[in-house]
Design a protein around this motif. Sequence first.
Motif, PDB file in Angstrom:
ATOM      1  N   PHE A  67      10.984   6.102 -11.523  1.00  0.00           N
ATOM      2  CA  PHE A  67      10.743   6.203  -9.550  1.00  0.00           C
ATOM      3  C   PHE A  67       9.409   5.856  -8.583  1.00  0.00           C
ATOM      4  N   GLY A  68       9.105   5.402  -7.618  1.00  0.00           N
ATOM      5  CA  GLY A  68       8.184   5.144  -6.923  1.00  0.00           C
ATOM      6  C   GLY A  68       7.466   3.976  -6.678  1.00  0.00           C
ATOM      7  N   ALA A  69       7.895   2.244  -8.191  1.00  0.00           N
ATOM      8  CA  ALA A  69       7.642   1.970  -8.722  1.00  0.00           C
ATOM      9  C   ALA A  69       6.860   1.012  -7.430  1.00  0.00           C
ATOM     10  N   ALA A  70       8.087   0.731  -6.675  1.00  0.00           N
ATOM     11  CA  ALA A  70       7.939  -0.023  -5.571  1.00  0.00           C
ATOM     12  C   ALA A  70       6.802  -0.188  -4.622  1.00  0.00           C
ATOM     13  N   VAL A  71       7.139   1.625  -4.165  1.00  0.00           N
ATOM     14  CA  VAL A  71       6.192   1.749  -3.229  1.00  0.00           C
ATOM     15  C   VAL A  71       5.324   1.928  -3.460  1.00  0.00           C
ATOM     16  N   MET A  72       4.494   1.857  -5.326  1.00  0.00           N
ATOM     17  CA  MET A  72       3.149   2.254  -5.598  1.00  0.00           C
ATOM     18  C   MET A  72       3.037   0.675  -5.512  1.00  0.00           C
ATOM     19  N   TRP A  73       3.481  -0.465  -5.944  1.00  0.00           N
ATOM     20  CA  TRP A  73       3.224  -1.897  -6.164  1.00  0.00           C
ATOM     21  C   TRP A  73       2.102  -1.924  -4.342  1.00  0.00           C
ATOM     22  N   GLN A  74       3.784  -1.572  -4.032  1.00  0.00           N
ATOM     23  CA  GLN A  74       3.313  -1.661  -2.366  1.00  0.00           C
ATOM     24  C   GLN A  74       1.963  -0.903  -1.780  1.00  0.00           C
ATOM     25  N   MET A  75       1.786  -0.381  -2.387  1.00  0.00           N
ATOM     26  CA  MET A  75       0.252   0.501  -2.489  1.00  0.00           C
ATOM     27  C   MET A  75      -1.013   0.038  -2.611  1.00  0.00           C
ATOM     28  N   CYS A  76      -0.734  -0.654  -3.924  1.00  0.00           N
ATOM     29  CA  CYS A  76      -2.265  -1.158  -5.039  1.00  0.00           C
ATOM     30  C   CYS A  76      -1.990  -2.542  -4.195  1.00  0.00           C
ATOM     31  N   SER A  77      -1.189  -3.662  -3.759  1.00  0.00           N
ATOM     32  CA  SER A  77      -0.960  -4.273  -2.694  1.00  0.00           C
ATOM     33  C   SER A  77      -2.136  -4.390  -1.714  1.00  0.00           C
ATOM     34  N   ALA A  78      -1.537  -3.414  -0.791  1.00  0.00           N
ATOM     35  CA  ALA A  78      -2.478  -2.645   0.222  1.00  0.00           C
ATOM     36  C   ALA A  78      -3.976  -2.451   0.083  1.00  0.00           C
ATOM     37  N   ALA A  79      -4.166  -1.905  -1.243  1.00  0.00           N
ATOM     38  CA  ALA A  79      -5.627  -1.932  -1.866  1.00  0.00           C
ATOM     39  C   ALA A  79      -6.135  -3.117  -2.037  1.00  0.00           C
ATOM     40  N   ALA A  80      -5.858  -4.179  -2.875  1.00  0.00           N
ATOM     41  CA  ALA A  80      -6.141  -5.335  -3.072  1.00  0.00           C
ATOM     42  C   ALA A  80      -6.388  -6.036  -1.983  1.00  0.00           C
ATOM     43  N   HIS A  81      -5.621  -5.946  -1.024  1.00  0.00           N
ATOM     44  CA  HIS A  81      -6.078  -7.196   0.297  1.00  0.00           C
ATOM     45  C   HIS A  81      -6.501  -6.429   1.324  1.00  0.00           C
ATOM     46  N   GLY A  82      -7.577  -5.743   1.730  1.00  0.00           N
ATOM     47  CA  GLY A  82      -7.950  -4.847   2.553  1.00  0.00           C
ATOM     48  C   GLY A  82      -7.185  -4.396   3.667  1.00  0.00           C
ATOM     49  N   ARG A  83      -5.675  -3.762   3.151  1.00  0.00           N
ATOM     50  CA  ARG A  83      -4.974  -3.519   4.471  1.00  0.00           C
ATOM     51  C   ARG A  83      -5.673  -1.663   3.892  1.00  0.00           C
ATOM     52  N   ARG A  84      -5.697  -1.259   5.644  1.00  0.00           N
ATOM     53  CA  ARG A  84      -5.914   0.073   5.818  1.00  0.00           C
ATOM     54  C   ARG A  84      -4.896   1.177   5.778  1.00  0.00           C
ATOM     55  N   TRP A  85      -3.463   1.123   5.923  1.00  0.00           N
ATOM     56  CA  TRP A  85      -2.894   1.651   5.855  1.00  0.00           C
ATOM     57  C   TRP A  85      -2.779   3.019   4.351  1.00  0.00           C
ATOM     58  N   ALA A  86      -2.979   2.218   4.078  1.00  0.00           N
ATOM     59  CA  ALA A  86      -2.571   2.721   2.461  1.00  0.00           C
ATOM     60  C   ALA A  86      -3.950   3.858   1.821  1.00  0.00           C
TER      61      ALA A  86
END
Length: 265
Positions: A167-186
């Motif tokens: 459970f939650g793997a896809a959205v967690m990967w998306q948030m971790c990717s946001a953190a890696a790329h400096g995206r502020r939404w996460a």
Amino acid sequence: MDFAEIGRWQDEGPNTVAVSSGSILDGVDAVTEPYQVSHHIGYLLHTAVDHLHTLTMVMGQAGAQHTFAPYTLIRAAIESASTALWILQPDSPHEVARRSLQLEYADLNDLKRANQSIDPAAGHDEVRLEVFTHCLSRHGWKFSEIKPRPPGHLKIIQETSKHFDVFGAAVMWQMCSAAAHGRRWAREYLTLFEAQDDGRSKVLSGRLVSDESAIAMALHIACCIARKAKTVQGAFSKNPLHSGTSFSRPAPELQIVRPGLYLPR
């Protein structure tokens, strides 16, 4: 956090699972050599554990808790472990082998694009492409089966997390990717903002810090995927006729050899 389990995985190393003769991975290795699927799975899991162990070294031994770096490490672990699970997901050994070769060909194309960043006229690495092409012809693979680009990371994670109930793997990967790329939404999900209000300027000052509970949740998901991948790897590496499975779970009827079934050599 799951530091102790990660430490055991690191101590075990990448070559602890032996592929038994007659197992599923033994069969698919035979039709993908020298791109053995078992080696591919081992490499992906080694990559996942390496990133997770780096996180334990930083947080556990060095005592540091960075704001964004933990998520880049966890993201890489989720990607690699999910890819291993995606290869092993199908019931058909033929499809397991095909998915692995499909990723191997994508790897050749990625190398070509990397070379083109230096020399725009660069093509495939001729030696590697020749070895790969010989592998396909020797084992009877059609190039049309292997050529299509495999799904992207998000699609792979969505498929495997649903199939293996993570459970939650896809959205967690998306948030971790946001953190890696400096995206502020996460940031509102992964970080904490220690704010100070002077009561006059209508501007909050303060600092952005890491959220230990968010790191723990992300790490838990990554470890769950790696654990499931290791479990399936182990099951596919055993000969079911030698494991006692055939006696503890007897088939209700005579088993007929069918297309796609690999027999022990």
